[in-house]
Each structure stands twice: as structure tokens, then as C-alpha cells.
Design an enzyme around this catalytic site. Structure first.
Site, mmCIF file in Angstrom:
data_model
loop_
_atom_site.group_PDB
_atom_site.id
_atom_site.type_symbol
_atom_site.label_atom_id
_atom_site.label_comp_id
_atom_site.label_asym_id
_atom_site.label_seq_id
_atom_site.Cartn_x
_atom_site.Cartn_y
_atom_site.Cartn_z
ATOM 1 N N LYS A 54 -12.445 -4.090 12.187
ATOM 2 C CA LYS A 54 -13.245 -2.964 11.696
ATOM 3 C C LYS A 54 -13.401 -3.077 10.192
ATOM 4 C CE LYS A 54 -12.639 1.084 10.114
ATOM 5 N NZ LYS A 54 -13.735 1.048 9.118
ATOM 6 N N GLU A 72 -2.551 4.581 -8.778
ATOM 7 C CA GLU A 72 -3.524 3.489 -8.689
ATOM 8 C C GLU A 72 -4.923 4.070 -8.891
ATOM 9 O OE1 GLU A 72 -4.248 1.563 -4.829
ATOM 10 O OE2 GLU A 72 -4.222 -0.341 -5.908
ATOM 11 N N CYS A 118 -6.170 -4.843 -5.556
ATOM 12 C CA CYS A 118 -4.884 -4.172 -5.347
ATOM 13 C C CYS A 118 -3.822 -4.689 -6.309
ATOM 14 C CB CYS A 118 -4.442 -4.296 -3.898
ATOM 15 S SG CYS A 118 -4.644 -5.946 -3.256
ATOM 16 N N GLU A 167 -1.093 -4.288 3.797
ATOM 17 C CA GLU A 167 -1.228 -4.762 2.412
ATOM 18 C C GLU A 167 -1.880 -3.619 1.650
ATOM 19 O OE1 GLU A 167 -2.803 -5.796 -0.765
ATOM 20 O OE2 GLU A 167 -4.089 -7.210 0.328
ATOM 21 N N GLY A 179 -5.663 -1.799 2.522
ATOM 22 C CA GLY A 179 -6.301 -0.601 1.963
ATOM 23 C C GLY A 179 -5.277 0.224 1.210
ATOM 24 N N SER A 180 -5.550 1.513 1.116
ATOM 25 C CA SER A 180 -4.695 2.372 0.293
ATOM 26 C C SER A 180 -3.365 2.661 0.989
ATOM 27 C CB SER A 180 -5.419 3.696 0.022
ATOM 28 O OG SER A 180 -5.688 4.344 1.252
ATOM 29 N N THR A 181 -2.359 2.982 0.194
ATOM 30 C CA THR A 181 -1.040 3.325 0.734
ATOM 31 C C THR A 181 -1.134 4.581 1.599
ATOM 32 O OG1 THR A 181 0.116 2.219 -1.051
ATOM 33 C CG2 THR A 181 1.319 3.989 0.055
ATOM 34 N N GLU A 182 -1.999 5.508 1.178
ATOM 35 C CA GLU A 182 -2.174 6.752 1.930
ATOM 36 C C GLU A 182 -2.643 6.460 3.367
ATOM 37 O OE1 GLU A 182 -5.175 8.828 -0.162
ATOM 38 O OE2 GLU A 182 -5.156 10.515 1.228
ATOM 39 N N GLY A 236 -2.505 3.520 4.831
ATOM 40 C CA GLY A 236 -1.483 2.662 5.441
ATOM 41 C C GLY A 236 -0.433 3.483 6.173
HETATM 42 P P1 ADP Z 1 -10.662 3.838 0.349
HETATM 43 O O1 ADP Z 1 -10.030 5.195 0.348
HETATM 44 O O2 ADP Z 1 -10.680 3.263 -0.972
HETATM 45 O O3 ADP Z 1 -11.959 3.747 1.109
HETATM 46 P P2 ADP Z 1 -8.998 3.256 2.457
HETATM 47 O O4 ADP Z 1 -7.634 2.739 2.375
HETATM 48 O O5 ADP Z 1 -9.183 4.686 2.755
HETATM 49 O O6 ADP Z 1 -9.713 2.891 1.152
HETATM 50 O O7 ADP Z 1 -9.864 2.506 3.572
HETATM 51 C C1 ADP Z 1 -9.716 1.179 3.915
HETATM 52 C C2 ADP Z 1 -10.039 1.043 5.377
HETATM 53 O O8 ADP Z 1 -9.277 1.976 6.129
HETATM 54 C C3 ADP Z 1 -11.494 1.304 5.776
HETATM 55 O O9 ADP Z 1 -11.876 0.347 6.742
HETATM 56 C C4 ADP Z 1 -11.436 2.689 6.360
HETATM 57 O O10 ADP Z 1 -12.460 2.942 7.292
HETATM 58 C C5 ADP Z 1 -10.097 2.660 7.045
HETATM 59 N N1 ADP Z 1 -9.506 3.978 7.319
HETATM 60 C C6 ADP Z 1 -9.617 5.106 6.595
HETATM 61 N N2 ADP Z 1 -8.945 6.116 7.195
HETATM 62 C C7 ADP Z 1 -8.398 5.619 8.326
HETATM 63 C C8 ADP Z 1 -7.571 6.161 9.364
HETATM 64 N N3 ADP Z 1 -7.194 7.425 9.379
HETATM 65 N N4 ADP Z 1 -7.189 5.338 10.371
HETATM 66 C C9 ADP Z 1 -7.550 4.041 10.377
HETATM 67 N N5 ADP Z 1 -8.333 3.481 9.432
HETATM 68 C C10 ADP Z 1 -8.745 4.250 8.412
#
Ligand code: ADP
Length: 510
Positions: free
Chosen positions: A208, A414, A317, A283, A261-264, A266
């Protein structure tokens, strides 16, 4: 707060490079979901627009995958995993397919770079010579592994059953169906970091891509078919995080989830994955220190510290977003980095003269600008930059802050934009403590000519990568990932391959 485009060195006034005919042709085609080797509309029929961040205008409309499409993609991946066309494929044949894919990517490298520049905003030159070049090398590196995945012979000598004799050995087997969820900062490269080791290990994948940047993954779907991978081995489902992403990370028939992606997010993914105890690789974010000692060559350290933060507009990152300089050289190095910041040319990624493209989205620009405003309100001083450009694109000036302290959000959090905070230090123990004063632990760089400084400081740094006299250097053979809240597991290298393998112990009573 904004600055007019004219007052800056930009490439905005120059006519942007025309798009190649191959990219125009790709953009004109419908953008569907790649499931089971076929292109499908989403079940709901819903679509979303992807935007050129240098203009804010839509460049393509993409089918929006949701939970039911994820179900379909996972079923296709499971079928492919169980099918003998993949599960019994000889390892050297898997290698050949990965090499085919690398060759096809190389053949279309300029097109992929252009798609990346349009969709993400990054410079087409960087996209071609960093993102796509590195991706080709990662596929080739991982293509070397399938025929070398080995277990061990186990010299069993326990005495629990003294009258019996056992032969023991271990096998490495693919983990199964992998859900890969990636961010928008290096769309093609991050897809590669997941796909190359997963395929080398013999897994099947549902990828995805991020909703901001789905295009290069969809182009890749075409190459997957041409390379000869069996149907359903790779499935690509663009969609949003809280629908498609959440469905993939919680899916009961997915064996492993890998996320960048973000720690949040993750944290959400780790929780969702716990339902069926998926294997998890994460990561995540970083707030990496660039540590400059007083003995450095100024030119190299200034260029290195500037590139550590401004590469990919700070949307990296492992960006060196905290610059620490030994007191006696602080003014000189910080002024040098600020001078670089003022001179970097902002503009659309497609213009080859552009050095700093737009941030990926309006949301990201707002996020970065709110950090900048907060930093100023907290008393930090912007010695370079500090503004967004007054254009439709999402440009933010490269920004250098001094007068900072450890309590400020610009120092702790960050930002994921072209913003660096600079502070002084005096001795090694002091900087070791300050460098580790973060919840993250992705990377750090040390700049010095003194080998003793390197060997005394590096072991004290709680970071997954320590660069010395360089920053942001990646290699297919070098594991990359984080300590602390920067993640679980590693990308790249044999460690990444191993994370897609299970270990089976065989114990035979003879
Ligand atoms: P940003 O906030 O900078 O867009 P994210 O870490 O939120 O970076 O997003 C990175 C990836 O995680 C994207 O592919 C996004 O669609 C996906 N993503 C965001 N929220 C969720 C979630 N609750 N569950 C799974 N994937 C998610």
C-alpha cells in the site's frame, strides 16, 4: 508568514521541463489497483486525486482501495504463496525474476524518476541518481540471496533422552503473505526496500503506497508483470491510511507487516498487527544529530551538515535535523550552513536546476510552518529562511535556527522539513548525553579528523547508524533502522532478508 517567490533564488520563473511522452502516456491511462496480476477498479468505485506539489494541481485520478479491496489482494497473495508456480520455484529462478525487474527498472529509470519528481516534488536529478539508482542496486543485491538462504546443522547433544539419537538441522522458510505500508518521502525506493527482500525470501506481498504518492508504485506494477512474476506474487493497492492501511495491518491472513512512516502510525500498526501476532518491522521517525568537532575541515563539514538536513527537503527520516558544533567553530560552521541554505534554488522537481522542491502536500507545509512559528515564538532565531513561498506550490525555505534550547518543540520533535536547529557543545561526554536526549535513535553523524574521538563517541550513541564524515549514505548491504522509538528491525542487508524468513528446527529420531 510568506516570502514572495521573486525575493529568492528559485527556478520558478524558468519554464519547467516538458514531461516526456512516456510519462504523459502513463498519466493518461486509468490508475487502477493491481491485484492477482490484473488491473481492477476499486469495489466501491471510489477514486482520489494525486497532486503535483509544485503547483497544487491534480495530475492523476487513482482508484481508492478500501478494506474489501485489501481482502481481495490478500486472498490473491495467499493463493500465489500456496501455488507451486511460486512456492516451488527454484531459488535461481527467483533470482532471475529479480534481475529481470532490476533490468526493466533501469530501462525505464528516467520515466520513473520523472513520475517521482511530479508526484513527490523532489528533483528529477536526485530521483534518477539516488532513488531509482539505489532501487536498482537493492533489487540486484537481493537477487543474489535466494540461492544462498541456508539453515544450519545442529550438533544435538542434550541428554534428556539418553538412549536415543537425534539428527538436527534448521531450515529457513518464507514468512508468508506480507503487508507493506510505506510513506511518501521516497515512494519508489521504500517500495523497493520492502519488495526486494520479501521476494528474495519467497514471500508474496500486498503493497500500500502512501496516498500522496501512489504513481511510481503503479508504474512498477506494469514492470512486475513484464519481469515474469506469477500472478498475485505482488499486489499494489493505493488508498488511505485509516481505511486500506488499517485493513492491511489488522488482516488475519497477513503473516507479516512492514511499515515505513511516522512513529505515531507505527504504534497503531504494531497494535493492529497484534491481533494475529504478525511479525512486524517498523522504520520510523528520527531527530538525528550531526556532531561537528573543532578539528574539521570547514568546507567539508559545512557541505556535509547542510546536505544532512536539506537533502530531500528535510523529508528524510535520518535527516541531520540537530546540528551540534564545538563552541570554537560554531559561528563559522553555522554561518556556512546558513549561506548554503540561502543559496539553494527552490523550484519544481521536473526542472533539473532545482535543488529544493516543494514539500509533498499542503498539510506537510502547514505542519512545518507551524513548527517554524512555534520555534520563533519560543525565542529561537532564524538565521536563514523561516518562510513559506507565496506560490501555489508547497515551498518552504531552508531554515537554520540558533538560540535554541532542549525544551523547544523544534529541538525535540521530528519536523520532517528543511529545518535545522544549531547549538554549541564543548566536550565529548557532554555531546554524547545531548545527542541521546531524544526519544528517537535512527542515526547520527560525527565530523572529525580524530580517530580517537570517533571510537570514544560512537559506542555512546544510541542510534542504528553512525556515519563518520558523511551523512545519509545508504548501501544495499548495510542494515538501516532504529534504536528506541525509531523502530523495530532493519531494512537492507542480510538482516532485512532474514526478517522475511522463519526458522524451522528439524529434529529426527534415528
Ligand atoms: P504522514 O503522517 O507523514 O503521512 P504516516 O506515517 O502517517 O506519514 O503515513 C505513512 C503511511 O502510513 C501511509 O501509507 C499512510 O496511508 C499509512 N497510514 C496512516 N495511518 C495508518 C493507519 N492507521 N494504519 C495503517 N496505515 C496507516
Amino acid at each position: 508568514m510568506s516570502a514572495s517567490a521573486e525575493s529568492h533564488r528559485t527556478t520558478l520563473a524558468n519554464p519547467p521541463n516538458a514531461m516526456s511522452s512516456e510519462v504523459a502516456e502513463f498519466l493518461a491511462k486509468p490508475k487502477k489497483l493491481f491485484i492477482g496480476g490484473q488491473w481492477h477498479d476499486s469495489r466501491s468505485g471510489q477514486t482520489f486525486d494525486t497532486v503535483d506539489p509544485s503547483t497544487g494541481r491534480a495530475i492523476a485520478t487513482v482508484a481508492e482501495g478500501q478494506a474489501e479491496d485489501i481482502d481481495r489482494a490478500v486472498a490473491a497473495a495467499r493463493k500465489a504463496f500456496d501455488d507451486s508456480a511460486w512456492s516451488r520455484m527454484r531459488p535461481m529462478e527467483r533470482e532471475r525474476l529479480l534481475h529481470n525487474l532490476a533490468d526493466l527498472i533501469e530501462k525505464h529509470a528516467d520515466t520513473i524518476a520523472e513520475i517521482e519528481a511530479l508526484d513527490n516534488g523532489k528533483s528529477v536529478v536526485i530521483a534518477r541518481h539516488v532513488d531509482v539508482k539505489h532501487a536498482i542496486e537493492v533489487y540486484r543485491y537481493m537477487a543474489g540471496w535466494p540461492s544462498k538462504i541456508e539453515g544450519q546443522t545442529l550438533p544435538l547433544s542434550g541428554s534428556l533422552l539418553p538412549d536415543q539419537t537425534f539428527v538436527g538441522y534448521s531450515l529457513r522458510e518464507p514468512v508468508g503473505v506480507v503487508g507493506a505500508i510505506i510513506a511518501w518521502n521516497f515512494p519508489f525506493l521504500l517500495a523497493t526496500w520492502k519488495l526486494a527482500p520479501a521476494l528474495a525470501a519467497g514471500c508474496t506481498v500486498v503493497l500500500k503506497p502512501a496516498e500522496e504518492t501512489p504513481l511510481s508504485a503503479l508504474f512498477l506494477g506494469q514492470l512486475i508483470t513484464q519481469a515474469g512474476f506469477p500472478e498475485g506474487v505482488v499486489n499494489i493497492v493505493p488508498g488511505f491510511g485509516d481505511t486500506a492501511g488499517a485493513a492491511l495491518s489488522s488482516h488475519p491472513d497477513v503473516d507479516k507487516v512492514t511499515f515505513t512512516g511516522s512513529t505515531e502510525v507505527g504504534r497503531l500498526i504494531a497494535r493492529a498487527a497484534a491481533g494475529n501476532m504478525k511479525k512486524v518491522t517498523l522504520e520510523l521517525g528520527g531527530k538525528s544529530p550531526t556532531i561537528v568537532f573543532g578539528d574539521v575541515d570547514a568546507d567539508a563539514a559545512i557541505a556535509g551538515a547542510a546536505s544532512a538536513i536539506f537533502f530531500n527537503h528535510g523529508q528524510t527520516c535520518c535527516a541531520g535535523s540537530r546540528l551540534y558544533v564545538q563552541s570554537k567553530r560554531f559561528d563559522e560552521i553555522v554561518e556556512g550552513v546558513s549561506e548554503v541554505a540561502r543559496k539553494l534554488k527552490l523550484g519544481p522537481g521536473l526542472n533539473p536546476e532545482t535543488q529544493i522542491g516543494p514539500l509533498v502536500s499542503a498539510t506537510q507545509r502547514e505542519r512545518v510552518m507551524s513548527y517554524i512559528s512555534q520555534g520563533m515564538a519560543d525565542g529561537a532565531k532564524a538565521v536563514a529562511g523561516g518562510h513559506a513561498l507565496d506560490t501555489d506550490g508547497y515551498f518552504v525555505e531552508p531554515t537554520v535556527f540558533t538560540n535554541v534550547n532542549a525544551e523547544m518543540s523544534i529541538v525535540r520533535e521530528e519536523i520532517f522539513g528543511p529545518v535545522v536547529v544549531a547549538a554549541k557543545f564543548d566536550d565529548l561526554d557532554e555531546i554524547a548525553a545531548v545527542a541521546n536526549q531524544t526519544s528517537y535513535g535512527l542515526a547520527a553523524s560525527i565530523w572529525t579528523k580524530d580517530i580517537n574521538t570517533v571510537h570514544r563517541l560512537a559506542p555512546k550513541l544510541r542510534a542504528g547508524t553512525v556515519w563518520v564524515n558523511c551523512h545519509n549514505v545508504l548501501d544495499p548491504a548495510m542494515p538501516f533502522g532504529g534504536y528506541k522509538q525509531s523502530g523495530w528491525g532493519r531494512e537492507l542487508g542480510k538482516e532485512a532478508l532474514n526478517s522475511y524468513l522463519e526458522s524451522k528446527s528439524m529434529c529426527i529420531n534415528i
